[in-house]
Motif scaffolding. Structure first.
Motif, PDB file in Angstrom:
ATOM      1  N   TYR A 133       0.800  -0.884   0.172  1.00 34.36           N
ATOM      2  CA  TYR A 133      -0.536  -0.343  -0.166  1.00 34.36           C
ATOM      3  C   TYR A 133       0.588   1.201   0.253  1.00 34.36           C
ATOM      4  O   TYR A 133       0.718   2.045  -0.539  1.00 34.36           O
ATOM      5  CB  TYR A 133      -0.939   0.437   1.378  1.00 34.36           C
ATOM      6  CG  TYR A 133      -1.892  -1.196   1.306  1.00 34.36           C
ATOM      7  CD1 TYR A 133      -2.677  -2.406   0.085  1.00 34.36           C
ATOM      8  CD2 TYR A 133      -2.703  -1.672   2.897  1.00 34.36           C
ATOM      9  CE1 TYR A 133      -3.676  -2.352   0.092  1.00 34.36           C
ATOM     10  CE2 TYR A 133      -3.446  -2.395   3.027  1.00 34.36           C
ATOM     11  CZ  TYR A 133      -3.554  -3.197   1.351  1.00 34.36           C
ATOM     12  OH  TYR A 133      -4.865  -4.232   1.531  1.00 34.36           O
ATOM     13  N   LEU A 138      -1.321   4.430  -1.254  1.00 28.63           N
ATOM     14  CA  LEU A 138      -2.419   4.580  -1.126  1.00 28.63           C
ATOM     15  C   LEU A 138      -2.543   5.043   0.450  1.00 28.63           C
ATOM     16  O   LEU A 138      -2.076   4.515   1.629  1.00 28.63           O
ATOM     17  CB  LEU A 138      -3.133   3.221  -0.622  1.00 28.63           C
ATOM     18  CG  LEU A 138      -3.126   2.362  -2.338  1.00 28.63           C
ATOM     19  CD1 LEU A 138      -3.658   1.013  -2.891  1.00 28.63           C
ATOM     20  CD2 LEU A 138      -4.057   3.217  -3.285  1.00 28.63           C
ATOM     21  N   TYR A 158      -8.643  -2.448  -2.034  1.00 26.00           N
ATOM     22  CA  TYR A 158      -7.851  -3.185  -3.195  1.00 26.00           C
ATOM     23  C   TYR A 158      -7.908  -3.388  -4.490  1.00 26.00           C
ATOM     24  O   TYR A 158      -7.278  -2.955  -5.161  1.00 26.00           O
ATOM     25  CB  TYR A 158      -6.611  -2.772  -2.318  1.00 26.00           C
ATOM     26  CG  TYR A 158      -4.957  -3.419  -3.169  1.00 26.00           C
ATOM     27  CD1 TYR A 158      -4.393  -2.219  -2.926  1.00 26.00           C
ATOM     28  CD2 TYR A 158      -4.243  -4.372  -4.010  1.00 26.00           C
ATOM     29  CE1 TYR A 158      -3.120  -1.977  -3.520  1.00 26.00           C
ATOM     30  CE2 TYR A 158      -3.352  -4.132  -4.643  1.00 26.00           C
ATOM     31  CZ  TYR A 158      -3.241  -3.314  -5.043  1.00 26.00           C
ATOM     32  OH  TYR A 158      -1.941  -2.729  -5.628  1.00 26.00           O
ATOM     33  N   ARG A 161      -9.886  -1.285  -6.680  1.00 26.30           N
ATOM     34  CA  ARG A 161      -8.974   0.269  -6.996  1.00 26.30           C
ATOM     35  C   ARG A 161      -8.145  -0.299  -8.276  1.00 26.30           C
ATOM     36  O   ARG A 161      -8.440   0.640  -9.316  1.00 26.30           O
ATOM     37  CB  ARG A 161      -8.151   0.668  -5.881  1.00 26.30           C
ATOM     38  CG  ARG A 161      -8.202   1.691  -5.445  1.00 26.30           C
ATOM     39  CD  ARG A 161      -8.012   2.002  -4.303  1.00 26.30           C
ATOM     40  NE  ARG A 161      -8.159   2.525  -2.877  1.00 26.30           N
ATOM     41  CZ  ARG A 161      -7.939   3.317  -2.659  1.00 26.30           C
ATOM     42  NH1 ARG A 161      -6.708   3.935  -2.554  1.00 26.30           N
ATOM     43  NH2 ARG A 161      -8.122   4.139  -0.882  1.00 26.30           N
TER      44      ARG A 161
END
Length: 232
Positions: A133, A138, A158, A161
């Motif tokens: 991440y 993120l 995640y 996305r």
């Protein structure tokens, strides 16, 4: 790009389901969520038996949820939504937080618990995801703060996305970006979701006492079967 619209639609559907499940696992159900779900259209013939049964169980539960405000939920009469929210809050705490239950009767929403030999939180999987991440830049939303990075809700967000990125690439006819997004999806699924989420979904269905979470567990497990076939 052949079948561009169809491919984009599949990516959007996958992103939507990942994001829906992320919301379910991150926070307890509230009146707003139940109102939104009352308006949702669930697939009639999803194919996988777990998905079919899971959607049926959700419909069964939602049919018993009634709002006083007709405009809020497009429901005729009622007024039991507060009771339903409380029921689901208690169920959430019992299943995911092990509130008031004995060992072996909960489904902890952390990859580490399922992939570490000692079934502990904040283990190797969590460290790997923290690094991933961070590399992607993120940052969790405010409602996702202060939970381990291997939480099911974060992993599903995640993946959503990544599906979003595939949609953007598809719409821009950027085949290189699309291939990269799909490659990242496959890698993330194989290294993380495939390893534990089906078991997690099965545990939810096993320990659920409401049709709501029984349905969510079945949908989660069935979705992983579907994803395994899609990303092979």
């Amino acid at each position: 790009m052949e079948n561009k619209q169809e491919f984009c639609a599949v990516m959007r559907q996958r992103a939507n389901l990942y994001r829906f499940l992320s919301r379910i696992y991150i926070l307890e159900a509230d009146e707003k969520l139940l109102a939104q779900m009352k308006r949702m259209s669930f697939p009639e013939e999803p194919g996988d038996a777990d998905l079919r049964d899971g959607y049926a169980r959700l419909k069964e539960y939602l049919a018993g949820v009634h709002f006083e405000d007709e405009k809020a939920a497009e429901e005729e009469i009622g007024g039991n939504v507060a009771e339903k929210v409380t029921e689901l809050e208690v169920e959430y705490a019992r299943i995911f937080l092990a509130a008031g239950v004995a060992q072996g009767t909960a489904a902890f929403p952390y990859e580490s618990v399922y992939t570490n030999k000692k079934h502990l939180v904040n283990q190797e999987a969590c460290d790997d995801l923290t690094a991933l991440y961070a590399a992607k830049g993120l940052k969790p939303r405010e409602d996702m703060y202060r939970i381990p990075d291997d939480h099911a809700g974060l992993e599903f967000e995640y993946m959503a996305r990544l599906c979003d990125a595939a949609v953007r690439a598809c719409e821009a006819d950027d085949e290189a970006a699309l291939e990269e997004s799909v490659r990242e999806q496959k890698t993330f699924f194989d290294h993380h979701l495939r390893r534990w989420v089906s078991l997690f979904g099965g545990d939810i269905a096993k320990h659920a006492q409401t049709a709501f979470f029984d349905g969510i567990g079945r949908i989660t497990r069935g979705f992983m079967v579907q994803e395994t076939a899609f990303l092979k």
